[in-house]
Design a protein around this motif. Sequence first.
Motif, PDB file in Angstrom:
ATOM      1  N   TRP A  82      -0.084 -12.231   5.338  1.00  0.00           N
ATOM      2  CA  TRP A  82       0.634 -11.372   5.296  1.00  0.00           C
ATOM      3  C   TRP A  82       1.197 -10.128   3.742  1.00  0.00           C
ATOM      4  CZ3 TRP A  82       5.360 -11.414   7.499  1.00  0.00           C
ATOM      5  CH2 TRP A  82       5.762 -12.372   8.555  1.00  0.00           C
ATOM      6  N   MET A  83       0.243 -11.341   2.359  1.00  0.00           N
ATOM      7  CA  MET A  83      -0.034 -10.142   1.114  1.00  0.00           C
ATOM      8  C   MET A  83      -0.831  -9.546   2.539  1.00  0.00           C
ATOM      9  SD  MET A  83       0.446 -10.812  -2.284  1.00  0.00           S
ATOM     10  CE  MET A  83      -0.117 -10.756  -3.174  1.00  0.00           C
ATOM     11  N   TRP A  84      -2.269  -9.553   2.973  1.00  0.00           N
ATOM     12  CA  TRP A  84      -2.309  -8.369   3.170  1.00  0.00           C
ATOM     13  C   TRP A  84      -1.484  -7.223   3.975  1.00  0.00           C
ATOM     14  CZ3 TRP A  84      -2.701  -5.982   7.807  1.00  0.00           C
ATOM     15  CH2 TRP A  84      -3.422  -4.378   8.315  1.00  0.00           C
ATOM     16  N   SER A  85      -0.960  -7.356   4.166  1.00  0.00           N
ATOM     17  CA  SER A  85       0.370  -6.001   4.844  1.00  0.00           C
ATOM     18  C   SER A  85       1.230  -5.751   3.878  1.00  0.00           C
ATOM     19  CB  SER A  85       1.385  -7.003   6.128  1.00  0.00           C
ATOM     20  OG  SER A  85       1.933  -7.739   5.443  1.00  0.00           O
TER      21      SER A  85
ATOM     22  N   PHE B 273       0.210   0.430  -0.221  1.00  0.00           N
ATOM     23  CA  PHE B 273       0.546   1.494  -1.316  1.00  0.00           C
ATOM     24  C   PHE B 273      -0.978   1.634  -1.362  1.00  0.00           C
ATOM     25  CE2 PHE B 273      -0.030  -3.058  -2.782  1.00  0.00           C
ATOM     26  CZ  PHE B 273      -0.917  -3.351  -3.704  1.00  0.00           C
ATOM     27  N   ALA B 274      -1.991   0.736  -0.824  1.00  0.00           N
ATOM     28  CA  ALA B 274      -3.222   0.662  -1.060  1.00  0.00           C
ATOM     29  C   ALA B 274      -3.936   1.990  -0.559  1.00  0.00           C
ATOM     30  CB  ALA B 274      -4.171  -0.086   0.176  1.00  0.00           C
TER      31      ALA B 274
ATOM     32  N   ALA C 132       5.079  -4.564  10.387  1.00  0.00           N
ATOM     33  CA  ALA C 132       4.755  -3.592  11.142  1.00  0.00           C
ATOM     34  C   ALA C 132       3.103  -3.770  11.361  1.00  0.00           C
ATOM     35  CB  ALA C 132       5.075  -2.098  11.441  1.00  0.00           C
ATOM     36  N   TYR C 133       2.105  -4.023  10.122  1.00  0.00           N
ATOM     37  CA  TYR C 133       0.757  -3.745  10.473  1.00  0.00           C
ATOM     38  C   TYR C 133       0.633  -4.924  10.447  1.00  0.00           C
ATOM     39  CZ  TYR C 133       0.769   0.305   7.194  1.00  0.00           C
ATOM     40  OH  TYR C 133       0.662   1.701   6.562  1.00  0.00           O
ATOM     41  N   ILE C 134       0.946  -6.063  11.354  1.00  0.00           N
ATOM     42  CA  ILE C 134       1.063  -7.725  11.262  1.00  0.00           C
ATOM     43  C   ILE C 134       1.285  -7.190  13.787  1.00  0.00           C
ATOM     44  CG2 ILE C 134       1.173  -9.949  11.669  1.00  0.00           C
ATOM     45  CD1 ILE C 134       2.343  -9.663   8.530  1.00  0.00           C
ATOM     46  N   TRP C 135       2.762  -6.791  13.155  1.00  0.00           N
ATOM     47  CA  TRP C 135       3.002  -6.994  14.900  1.00  0.00           C
ATOM     48  C   TRP C 135       2.424  -6.119  15.235  1.00  0.00           C
ATOM     49  CZ3 TRP C 135       3.276 -11.923  14.462  1.00  0.00           C
ATOM     50  CH2 TRP C 135       3.472 -12.682  13.446  1.00  0.00           C
ATOM     51  N   ASP C 136       1.976  -4.902  14.735  1.00  0.00           N
ATOM     52  CA  ASP C 136       2.188  -3.310  15.671  1.00  0.00           C
ATOM     53  C   ASP C 136       0.384  -3.104  16.391  1.00  0.00           C
ATOM     54  OD1 ASP C 136       0.854  -0.675  16.493  1.00  0.00           O
ATOM     55  OD2 ASP C 136       2.901   0.136  14.982  1.00  0.00           O
TER      56      ASP C 136
ATOM     57  N   THR D 200      -6.694  -8.189   0.131  1.00  0.00           N
ATOM     58  CA  THR D 200      -5.246  -8.370  -0.655  1.00  0.00           C
ATOM     59  C   THR D 200      -5.864  -8.089  -2.315  1.00  0.00           C
ATOM     60  OG1 THR D 200      -4.264  -9.373   1.157  1.00  0.00           O
ATOM     61  CG2 THR D 200      -4.058  -9.960  -1.146  1.00  0.00           C
ATOM     62  N   SER D 201      -7.021  -9.192  -2.616  1.00  0.00           N
ATOM     63  CA  SER D 201      -7.581  -9.585  -3.822  1.00  0.00           C
ATOM     64  C   SER D 201      -7.942  -8.065  -4.533  1.00  0.00           C
ATOM     65  CB  SER D 201      -8.478 -10.483  -4.018  1.00  0.00           C
ATOM     66  OG  SER D 201      -9.030 -10.403  -5.386  1.00  0.00           O
ATOM     67  N   LEU D 202      -8.937  -7.237  -3.858  1.00  0.00           N
ATOM     68  CA  LEU D 202      -9.411  -5.941  -4.782  1.00  0.00           C
ATOM     69  C   LEU D 202      -7.731  -4.905  -4.219  1.00  0.00           C
ATOM     70  CD1 LEU D 202     -12.161  -4.141  -5.345  1.00  0.00           C
ATOM     71  CD2 LEU D 202     -12.093  -3.237  -2.473  1.00  0.00           C
ATOM     72  N   ALA D 203      -7.359  -4.460  -3.479  1.00  0.00           N
ATOM     73  CA  ALA D 203      -6.284  -3.612  -3.834  1.00  0.00           C
ATOM     74  C   ALA D 203      -5.111  -3.914  -4.874  1.00  0.00           C
ATOM     75  CB  ALA D 203      -5.227  -4.077  -3.001  1.00  0.00           C
ATOM     76  N   ILE D 204      -5.107  -5.087  -5.366  1.00  0.00           N
ATOM     77  CA  ILE D 204      -4.114  -5.587  -6.463  1.00  0.00           C
ATOM     78  C   ILE D 204      -4.861  -5.476  -7.681  1.00  0.00           C
ATOM     79  CG2 ILE D 204      -3.455  -7.476  -7.746  1.00  0.00           C
ATOM     80  CD1 ILE D 204      -2.360  -8.702  -5.422  1.00  0.00           C
ATOM     81  N   ARG D 205      -6.511  -5.816  -7.874  1.00  0.00           N
ATOM     82  CA  ARG D 205      -6.978  -5.475  -8.800  1.00  0.00           C
ATOM     83  C   ARG D 205      -7.348  -4.075  -9.206  1.00  0.00           C
ATOM     84  NH1 ARG D 205     -11.888  -6.612  -8.058  1.00  0.00           N
ATOM     85  NH2 ARG D 205     -11.699  -8.056  -5.979  1.00  0.00           N
TER      86      ARG D 205
END
Length: 465
Positions: free
Chosen positions: A219-222, A227-228, A254-258, A278-283
């Motif tokens: 969920w957090m990854w989606s 924006f990534a 959509a990135y979860i179900w597509d 997710t951690s890398l994208a936020i940092r």
Amino acid sequence: MIRSRWSAHLWFGGLLLAGVVVRGLAVLGYRPVLWFWADSFAYLSSAIDLRPLPSRPSGYSLFLWFFDSVQAVVVVQHLMGIAMAVAIYALLLRAGLAAWGAALASAPVLLDVHQVQLEHLMMADLLFTFLVVAAVALLVWRPGAWAVVAGLALLGAATVTRTLGLPLVVVAVVWLLLRRANWRAVGAGVLAAAVVVGGYATWFATVHGSFGLGGSNVWMWSRTMTFANCRVMDPRPELAVLCPEAGPRLAAPAYIWDPSSPLVRSGAAKEELTGEFTSLAIRSQPVDFLLAGLGDALWAFEWNRRIYPSPGPQSAYVFPDSVRPFSDKVASAGRTATQLTVQYQGSSGETAVVEPYAGWLRAYQEQGYLRGPFLAAILLAALGGMAVRLVRGRFADALPALLPWAAAMTLAFLPPLVAAFDHRYVVPVVPLACLAAGLALAPRPAGGRPARVAVTGRAEQAAHA
């Protein structure tokens, strides 16, 4: 004298009657309940087997376990909605707000069709909202020692219903410290919340092998996929498979179900890789992360409800013209929807749309809800009322409204930040915002004496007697 006393409540009585009528139309028009595929059936299967789900907390399943009829569940949920409105009205009367003003503050909870739809939906959101409102009302009403313990325990129960309850525990503890509540009472309350959450986590560990509440990094990854920028992130090759495709970005879910989502390339290490990505994208892009969540959260304040993430009655959370019949498709735990509902209550729980009641309700829902700008105005009114009291040096008088306002803002802005925007997540904001505005505009604090006096030891209480 008696008639005069009751006449003061005519405004609320009329609104209450209207709220009961709207809920009656839902019960008569959509029998026995509305289902959300496939989450509703996951909760139901967890209640039947009495096991914690790996993907989400199962507090709602524990609630369902006490019933043997989905019709009974939905009636209780409607009663919970009415109870929230009654609690708001009673608390605002206690704070000295005029009866018509207290009734007006409770009106959105009684009459908003999306609130009623959430009550008629086989989902955890209504129970979560009820637990949060009950906890906040209890703490504001009179934050004595027993109320602190009970209130934080209720927020612990909300946490095992939806994990969003956990930050609300923190909000409540900070508020209690601002009110200078007795530290023993706060400590006991934190312990009570920890026992509830820890007990559930232990149950989860006995089934799934590790302590947790249930959830997924996906969920957090989606959320980050909206924006990534992998040129900025520079992920290692194993993570690069999760980078978004070139071109316009999709809605986060959509990135979860597509079927064309990069997620399908992650393989068995999905949880580990999405968590690291997710951690890398936020940092790497903290500002983009905050702006993405803030931008989506502001959709809640638009005049027209945004149909998101995709068109259709389910995404808009409305009472639909028609409902698809149960199919032979597996709903949860290897069972179809029919099999699950028959096992739960002995008969199929397939929804029937019954006219003319459903049609009357659909006509009402065209305008019968709180528009986004009005929700923004309510939150701003609460903030303005608190600000006026602070300017006048009445810090203690501003505190009762602060708790529901902070809880409302947390529920409004946190879900779009960590997952995605969804109008289902906006509905729980409304009762808290209305309570905060009423308390901020009321002539006196709702909780009577400051919390420091209310929760002190026997000796100091005796000194004030």
